[in-house]
Design a protein around this motif. Structure first.
Motif, PDB file in Angstrom:
ATOM      1  N   GLY A 193       8.974  21.681  21.215  1.00 27.70           N
ATOM      2  CA  GLY A 193      10.015  21.125  20.358  1.00 27.70           C
ATOM      3  C   GLY A 193       9.513  20.778  18.973  1.00 27.70           C
ATOM      4  N   GLU A 194       8.216  20.908  18.768  1.00 27.11           N
ATOM      5  CA  GLU A 194       7.612  20.600  17.468  1.00 27.11           C
ATOM      6  C   GLU A 194       8.007  21.663  16.444  1.00 27.11           C
ATOM      7  N   LEU A 195       8.332  21.230  15.220  1.00 31.17           N
ATOM      8  CA  LEU A 195       8.694  22.146  14.139  1.00 31.17           C
ATOM      9  C   LEU A 195       7.496  22.347  13.232  1.00 31.17           C
ATOM     10  N   VAL A 196       7.223  23.623  12.906  1.00 31.54           N
ATOM     11  CA  VAL A 196       6.075  23.970  12.076  1.00 31.54           C
ATOM     12  C   VAL A 196       6.567  24.819  10.912  1.00 31.54           C
ATOM     13  N   THR A 197       6.258  24.409   9.688  1.00 31.39           N
ATOM     14  CA  THR A 197       6.638  25.168   8.498  1.00 31.39           C
ATOM     15  C   THR A 197       5.457  26.020   8.050  1.00 31.39           C
ATOM     16  N   VAL A 198       5.733  27.306   7.800  1.00 32.23           N
ATOM     17  CA  VAL A 198       4.692  28.257   7.406  1.00 32.23           C
ATOM     18  C   VAL A 198       5.172  29.026   6.178  1.00 32.23           C
ATOM     19  N   GLU A 199       4.301  29.137   5.184  1.00 33.24           N
ATOM     20  CA  GLU A 199       4.587  29.990   4.037  1.00 33.24           C
ATOM     21  C   GLU A 199       4.500  31.440   4.485  1.00 33.24           C
ATOM     22  N   GLY A 200       5.528  32.223   4.200  1.00 37.16           N
ATOM     23  CA  GLY A 200       5.582  33.607   4.642  1.00 37.16           C
ATOM     24  C   GLY A 200       4.418  34.454   4.171  1.00 37.16           C
ATOM     25  N   ARG A 201       3.863  34.146   3.006  1.00 32.48           N
ATOM     26  CA  ARG A 201       2.726  34.935   2.492  1.00 32.48           C
ATOM     27  C   ARG A 201       1.547  34.896   3.454  1.00 32.48           C
ATOM     28  N   ARG A 202       1.444  33.841   4.272  1.00 34.98           N
ATOM     29  CA  ARG A 202       0.369  33.748   5.268  1.00 34.98           C
ATOM     30  C   ARG A 202       0.605  34.680   6.445  1.00 34.98           C
ATOM     31  N   LEU A 203       1.816  35.212   6.563  1.00 37.53           N
ATOM     32  CA  LEU A 203       2.168  36.086   7.680  1.00 37.53           C
ATOM     33  C   LEU A 203       2.179  37.564   7.301  1.00 37.53           C
ATOM     34  N   VAL A 204       2.025  37.866   6.008  1.00 35.19           N
ATOM     35  CA  VAL A 204       2.102  39.253   5.550  1.00 35.19           C
ATOM     36  C   VAL A 204       0.893  40.031   6.056  1.00 35.19           C
ATOM     37  N   ALA A 205       1.131  40.842   7.056  1.00 34.78           N
ATOM     38  CA  ALA A 205       0.119  41.714   7.668  1.00 34.78           C
ATOM     39  C   ALA A 205       0.790  42.404   8.846  1.00 34.78           C
ATOM     40  N   ARG A 206       0.179  43.491   9.280  1.00 36.51           N
ATOM     41  CA  ARG A 206       0.679  44.128  10.501  1.00 36.51           C
ATOM     42  C   ARG A 206       0.545  43.129  11.641  1.00 36.51           C
ATOM     43  N   PRO A 207       1.579  42.973  12.469  1.00 36.64           N
ATOM     44  CA  PRO A 207       1.499  41.986  13.550  1.00 36.64           C
ATOM     45  C   PRO A 207       0.272  42.161  14.440  1.00 36.64           C
ATOM     46  N   ALA A 208      -0.082  43.383  14.764  1.00 32.81           N
ATOM     47  CA  ALA A 208      -1.253  43.612  15.618  1.00 32.81           C
ATOM     48  C   ALA A 208      -2.533  43.153  14.929  1.00 32.81           C
ATOM     49  N   ARG A 209      -2.632  43.346  13.634  1.00 31.26           N
ATOM     50  CA  ARG A 209      -3.820  42.921  12.879  1.00 31.26           C
ATOM     51  C   ARG A 209      -3.852  41.399  12.760  1.00 31.26           C
ATOM     52  N   ARG A 210      -2.699  40.792  12.508  1.00 34.19           N
ATOM     53  CA  ARG A 210      -2.614  39.348  12.318  1.00 34.19           C
ATOM     54  C   ARG A 210      -2.972  38.585  13.586  1.00 34.19           C
ATOM     55  N   THR A 211      -2.683  39.153  14.739  1.00 38.67           N
ATOM     56  CA  THR A 211      -2.925  38.452  15.992  1.00 38.67           C
ATOM     57  C   THR A 211      -4.255  38.792  16.643  1.00 38.67           C
ATOM     58  N   GLU A 212      -5.097  39.579  15.958  1.00 38.47           N
ATOM     59  CA  GLU A 212      -6.402  39.952  16.519  1.00 38.47           C
ATOM     60  C   GLU A 212      -7.234  38.730  16.844  1.00 38.47           C
ATOM     61  N   LYS A 213      -7.967  38.826  17.926  1.00 39.22           N
ATOM     62  CA  LYS A 213      -8.838  37.720  18.321  1.00 39.22           C
ATOM     63  C   LYS A 213     -10.305  38.127  18.336  1.00 39.22           C
TER      64      LYS A 213
END
Length: 107
Positions: free
Chosen positions: A80-100
């Motif tokens: 239920g927690e709300l988190v605000t994120v600047e979209g520029r931090r998300l700009v990347a291919r989803p598979a690349r962004r979620t790499e571990k």
């Protein structure tokens, strides 16, 4: 585990999201569930509208394609927690962004 600190490294599809601020005033306050993600956009499905289909409870939905760059998003976590994120931090291919593993700037 999905926390506010690790949100940008997790899958966003399925999360509730809202556009909090952005370059395009027509996109402000769009909210719904993230149903698609590309390198530069999020697809947010907005429910509601007129009843459709054979079952009375079905409602028409539309998917708004929102650019990540220049937009601030608010995501709701399972807690239920709300988190605000600047979209520029998300700009990347989803598979690349979620790499571990490997040399990822998202770790």
């Amino acid at each position: 585990m999905l926390t506010p600190e690790t949100l940008t490294r997790h899958e966003l599809v399925g999360l509730s999201a809202r556009v909090r601020a952005g370059d395009n005033p027509d996109l402000l306050d769009i909210e719904g569930r993230v149903v698609a993600e590309t390198t530069n956009t999020l697809g947010i499905e907005r429910g509601g509208g007129e009843p459709t289909g054979p079952r009375a409870g079905e409602r028409a939905s539309r998917v708004a394609t929102v650019p990540k760059a220049g937009t601030s998003f608010e995501f709701e976590l399972a807690t239920g927690e709300l988190v605000t994120v600047e979209g520029r931090r998300l700009v990347a291919r989803p598979a690349r962004r979620t790499e571990k593993s490997g040399d990822s700037k998202w770790r």
